[in-house]
Design a protein around this motif. Structure first.
Motif, PDB file in Angstrom:
ATOM      1  N   ALA A 143      45.831  34.474  43.508  1.00 22.78           N
ATOM      2  CA  ALA A 143      46.771  35.485  44.039  1.00 22.78           C
ATOM      3  C   ALA A 143      47.554  36.142  42.905  1.00 22.78           C
ATOM      4  N   GLY A 144      47.690  35.434  41.779  1.00 23.31           N
ATOM      5  CA  GLY A 144      48.420  35.958  40.630  1.00 23.31           C
ATOM      6  C   GLY A 144      47.743  37.170  39.977  1.00 23.31           C
ATOM      7  N   PHE A 145      46.476  37.405  40.297  1.00 20.40           N
ATOM      8  CA  PHE A 145      45.777  38.544  39.677  1.00 20.40           C
ATOM      9  C   PHE A 145      46.198  39.886  40.275  1.00 20.40           C
ATOM     10  N   GLY A 146      46.801  39.874  41.462  1.00 22.19           N
ATOM     11  CA  GLY A 146      47.238  41.155  42.039  1.00 22.19           C
ATOM     12  C   GLY A 146      47.520  41.042  43.521  1.00 22.19           C
ATOM     13  N   ASP A 147      48.242  42.041  44.042  1.00 25.50           N
ATOM     14  CA  ASP A 147      48.588  42.044  45.473  1.00 25.50           C
ATOM     15  C   ASP A 147      47.372  42.294  46.352  1.00 25.50           C
ATOM     16  N   ASN A 148      46.297  42.826  45.730  1.00 32.01           N
ATOM     17  CA  ASN A 148      45.100  43.166  46.515  1.00 32.01           C
ATOM     18  C   ASN A 148      44.066  42.037  46.577  1.00 32.01           C
ATOM     19  N   VAL A 149      44.410  40.863  46.039  1.00 29.46           N
ATOM     20  CA  VAL A 149      43.440  39.750  46.038  1.00 29.46           C
ATOM     21  C   VAL A 149      43.229  39.203  47.453  1.00 29.46           C
TER      22      VAL A 149
END
Ligand code: E4P
Length: 214
Positions: A74-80
């Motif tokens: 989830a830390g990679f982005g809000d769109n994960v």
């Protein structure tokens, strides 16, 4: 119908994005391996490139491990979107993540009943693999209208994301069956737009126009 691209190759994602009709990306561990790049680099770059949903897959096979990985992904982005395998532990993790408001994509689905279970666990997306069913001599596309009917019968809002697409006919059949999303390999993405009669017709129009203008 939404179009996702089924790849972890950033160059392919950029080219598909240029068309202006790309809605999201799906990856899996095999696609990450094929990209030849470290997972963290490629995941971070894809999540920035595309504003739509990006499915990143967990590799743990127990619920607690999946939840731990989901928090990292989830830390990679809000769109994960957290991709989870359709096994009992994956369903448990799906339910828990849904309760936390996290988007999920339940993958490796090969039957309408499995799809029903994923919807009951609150999956945001279900990924039935049509091509891999074709590969073992079953008509993979057969399960898409069945899943559509089940979801409509009970008002599940899980989106049907047709995966393991091998050719443009799979995309056509997915659209006719009312699938919400098709995740399409880059090679098939390119095939969708081309038709020999379009090229032939355009060449003729351009030739005639040159003569009109002369
Ligand atoms: C996408 O989410 C799936 O992982 C992918 O479509 C599987 O495709 P394959 O059967 O061609 O590997």
């Amino acid at each position: 119908m939404k179009f996702f691209i089924d790849t972890a190759d950033v160059a392919e994602i950029k080219e598909a994005r240029e068309l202006g009709i790309l809605d999201g990306v799906t990856t899996n561990p095999s696609l990450i391996k094929k990209s030849g790049r470290p997972f963290k680099d490629v995941a971070a770059e894809i999540c920035k490139l595309v504003s739509g949903p990006v499915s990143l897959e967990v590799t743990a096979i127990d619920c607690e491990g999946m939840l731990k990985e989901a928090a990292e992904l989830a830390g990679f982005g809000d769109n994960v979107v957290i991709k989870l395998p359709l096994i009992p532990e994956g369903l448990k993790a799906c339910k828990r993540l849904t309760e936390q408001g996290v988007k999920t994509n339940v993958t490796l689905c090969f039957s309408p009943v499995q799809a029903l279970l994923a919807a009951k666990a609150g999956a945001s997306f279900i990924s039935p693999f049509v091509g891999r069913l074709d590969d073992i001599g079953q008509d993979g596309m057969e399960i898409i209208p069945q899943i559509r009917q089940i979801y409509d019968n009970y008002g599940f809002d899980t989106e049907i994301l047709v995966a393991s697409i091998r050719n443009p006919v799979h995309v056509l059949d997915a659209a006719l069956a009312g699938a919400d999303v098709a995740t399409i390999p880059f090679s098939v993405f390119k095939q969708l737009v081309h038709h020999p009669l379009t090229d032939k017709g355009l060449a003729q129009f351009l030739k005639d126009w040159k003569e009109v203008k002369a």
